[in-house]
Enzyme design. Structure first.
Site, short mmCIF file in Angstrom:
data_model
loop_
_atom_site.label_atom_id
_atom_site.label_comp_id
_atom_site.label_asym_id
_atom_site.label_seq_id
_atom_site.Cartn_x
_atom_site.Cartn_y
_atom_site.Cartn_z
N LYS A 54 24.19 -18.97 44.90
CA LYS A 54 23.90 -18.25 46.14
C LYS A 54 25.01 -18.40 47.17
CE LYS A 54 18.87 -18.01 45.85
NZ LYS A 54 18.76 -18.38 44.44
N GLU A 88 19.57 -7.57 46.00
CA GLU A 88 18.42 -7.74 46.88
C GLU A 88 18.87 -7.90 48.33
OE1 GLU A 88 15.76 -10.77 45.57
OE2 GLU A 88 15.32 -9.71 43.70
N GLU A 134 20.72 -11.79 47.41
CA GLU A 134 21.25 -12.27 46.14
C GLU A 134 21.33 -11.10 45.17
OE1 GLU A 134 18.63 -15.13 44.38
OE2 GLU A 134 16.85 -13.90 44.67
N PHE A 193 -6.07 -18.41 43.44
CA PHE A 193 -5.12 -17.88 42.45
C PHE A 193 -4.72 -18.91 41.40
CE2 PHE A 193 -4.80 -15.34 46.24
CZ PHE A 193 -4.79 -14.05 45.77
#
Length: 681
Positions: free
Chosen positions: A116, A275, A288, A348
């Site tokens: 990154k 992105e 990224e 979840f």
């Protein structure tokens, strides 16, 4: 062109690549772990090679085994899918060194974009907008606080090698910056073996919008428009769409041109995604580059008509792109919902087990042949198959293509109504709630949408239904249909034949021993045509459906409008009850004669057993650790057990001070939902 390719992946994406390869006349080789021996991708491929035990570190992540499988089967190229080794620079280089072709970017491009910090420097040099920040590794928490204050709060603290939400914190003050740096560094070291951390400005009300790019070996690079990926939960995408309802044409083209510039700067060959984070003022900044095929690539295929997997294969074989930027169409609106094996009503938590029923909605678009205006399901499972605990939770991707955004939302809601999954829990009710939310419908959302609207978790009442009495009317319609069939049974005792009633009482279970009662009157019943008029109190419903009584999925019309719902007779507690599912909402009810309803009201309520002195497993999974033994006192907040499921460790802690009276499960044991682990004194 290749004669045979190996797919170094599993599940939905492996099946997706196989579909395109078959269309192109290319033979395929699947690889699989012991847990996947009966998997769908193994069945679909022309050949299959066993890699090893279930854990991915012993199978799908072992480069030597994958390359050996390619050589032994005569495969000339390897498609990595997404996840696993798809963005592993060492694996891509090794494939090339072994004389095979990696169906993806060259290893140098993966290296350049995989870090990154390095990728941000490259982006700046290529003229791509980047977020203000400190792009050098930060050595201490004190230094992090000083840098954050200089940039200006809020700031985002990120691990250089992070991903999947790990190694990421947002800080709004010095204290949060200090603690966030320490946490990010520890998470990054433990998860990725790389503890470098950097800081950048946090964009308020951010949208996550990404640009799909495609490059060839001849230096041609194009962008295939954008995807809106802002509906996320804990940094994991839930719903994706193309195009974005937010950005302008000017912003769209500027983002596309910058994405192409970045791809050219690293000589990018294959499909990839750049992105961006986009602020409420439409200012956009590079996040990224994902040097692989994205999970959400089908929405781009729908609006462009291009098969991205085919383009990747052709580029890898040395073919140039056959279209220019000006020739790429953008038609209609596409939405994708990720259908996951998780229980939205239990925060979840993962849900594993056998797919007792699996009936996707009827499809009108094929995976490998992007068509217009229909429904598509990309999946790697089948009815009767297992959802194993060793891999991610995805069951399928549901994709729709509409003429505009409103049409796409309507198509998706109807497709979700008809998606039958039993045996494991799924997030379909949550998807239905998101699609029915007013802010989603108007496009008024950002990456904080789920955290903002469902901060306290997701509950059944969070799923609005435009007409909840329709669910009651449908149960009455089905009950009357069943009575018609029962009345036709031969050999009934004279004088005791089944009588057809017109009046019923629907008793709806609302939990805790409470119920709602609705008077039903059913008239104008035409059994042969599957039609009836059902009155629920003052409301009138004319329902028509030729679905059979044992069908879970019920299709028909109500007051002239088409509907798809799900209905089942019998539950574990009440064999006479109906469960009706529609629009993400589920109700349980019994349809009785007025006299039977009278008597039923007199029945005592049987309270559920008291489980307050038990530690229950909230999910199916593997018990990997017990933090207490018989006689041991555990304080509130201390660890009691650790359960592993779908690549995640879930830690169960004590909610209050307790003493362990009995151990009911052992480490290494596979647990079911609500299975007791410990009993307290």
């Amino acid at each position: 062109m290749f004669d045979k390719i190996l797919i170094a992946n599993r599940g939905e994406i492996a099946c997706r690549v196989i579909a395109t390869a078959k269309k192109m006349g290319i033979a395929t080789v699947a690889v699989y772990s012991e847990a996947d021996k009966d998997a769908r991708h193994v069945e679909l491929a022309d050949e299959a090679v066993l890699l090893g035990p279930a854990p991915s570190r012993e199978s799908y992540l072992v480069a030597d085994k994958i390359i050996a499988a390619a050589k032994s089967t005569g495969a000339q190229a390897i498609h990595p899918g997404y996840g696993f080794l798809s963005e592993n620079e060492a694996f891509a280089r090794r494939v090339e060194e072994e004389g095979l072709v990696f169906i993806g970017p060259k290893h140098g491009s993966i290296t350049a974009m995989g870090d990154k910090i390095a990728s941000k420097k490259l982006a700046t040099a290529a003229g791509v907008n980047t977020i203000p920040g400190h792009n050098e590794p930060i050595l201490s928490a004190e230094e992090a606080v000083g840098i954050a204050a200089k940039i200006g709060y809020p700031v985002m603290i990120k691990a250089s090698a992070g991903g999947g939400g790990k190694g990421l914190r947002v800080a709004f003050n010095d204290k949060e910056a200090f603690e966030g740096f320490t946490s990010c560094r520890n998470e990054a070291r433990n998860s990725f073996g790389d503890d470098r951390v950097f800081i950048e400005k946090f964009v308020e009300e951010p949208r996550h919008i990404e640009i799909q790019v495609l490059g060839d070996a001849q230096g041609n690079v194009v962008y295939l428009w954008e995807r809106e990926c802002s509906i996320q939960r804990r940094h994991q995408k839930v719903i994706e769409e193309a195009p974005s309802p937010f950005i302008s044409e000017t912003t769209r083209r500027a983002m596309g041109e910058q994405a192409v510039a970045l791809a050219k700067a690293v000589s990018y060959q294959s499909a990839g995604t750049v992105e961006f984070v986009v602020g409420k003022d439409q200012g956009f900044y590079f996040l990224e580059m994902n040097t692989r095929l994205q999970v959400e690539h089908p929405v781009t295929e729908c609006i462009t008509g291009l098969d991205l997997v085919e383009q990747m294969i052709r580029v890898a074989a040395g073919e140039p792109l056959t279209f220019t930027q000006e020739q790429i169409r953008r038609e209609g609106w596409a939405i994708e919902c990720r259908i996951n094996a998780e229980d939205p009503f239990r925060n979840f938590l993962p849900s594993t087990g056998r797919l007792v029923r699996y009936q996707p909605p009827e499809t009108t678009m094929a995976q490998a042949e992007p068509q217009r205006f229909g429904v598509r399901v990309d999946t790697g499972v089948y009815e009767g198959g297992e959802i194993p605990m060793f891999y991610d939770s995805m069951i399928a991707k549901l994709i729709v293509h509409g003429r505009d955004r409103g049409d796409a939302i309507a198509k998706m809601r109807e497709a979700l109504n008809g998606f039958v999954i039993r045996g494991v829990s799924s997030n379909i009710p949550f998807q239905a709630a998101l699609l029915g939310h007013a802010d989603f419908a108007t496009g008024n959302f950002n990456t904080g949408f789920i955290a903002q609207h469902y901060a306290a978790g997701f509950k059944a009442e969070d799923v609005p239904h435009a007409d909840p009495l329709f669910l009651v009317a449908l149960a009455g319609f089905i009950r009357r249909k069943a009575r018609e069939r029962e009345a036709g049974i031969s050999g009934q005792l004279r004088g005791h034949e089944v009588q057809i009633e017109h009046d019923y009482v629907a008793v709806v279970n609302v939990g805790g021993g409470r119920s709602e009662r609705h008077a039903l009157h059913i008239s104008e019943f035409a059994g042969a045509l599957g039609e009836a008029r059902v009155q629920v109190g003052e409301k009138d419903y004319r329902i028509a459906s030729n679905s059979r009584l044992n069908d879970v999925r019920i299709s028909g019309t109500v007051n002239g409008l088409a509907f798809t719902a799900q209905a089942e007779r019998g539950t574990a507690k009440n064999p006479l009850a109906y469960r009706i599912h529609h629009g993400g909402r589920s109700i349980e009810l019994t349809v009785l004669s007025p006299r039977a309803a009278e008597l039923q009201a007199l029945m005592p309520y049987k309270a559920p057993p008291d489980t307050s002195k038990l530690l229950l497993s909230p999910m199916p999974g593997l018990l990997v650790h017990l933090g207490a033994d018989v006689g041991q006192t555990v304080q509130a907040g201390e660890r009691l057990a650790v359960i592993e499921a779908m690549k995640m460790e879930n830690i169960l802690t004590a909610s209050q001070d307790v003493t362990v009276a009995e151990v009911l499960a052992k480490p290494g044991e596979s647990l079911a939902v609500d299975q007791p682990i410990l009993r307290f004194a």
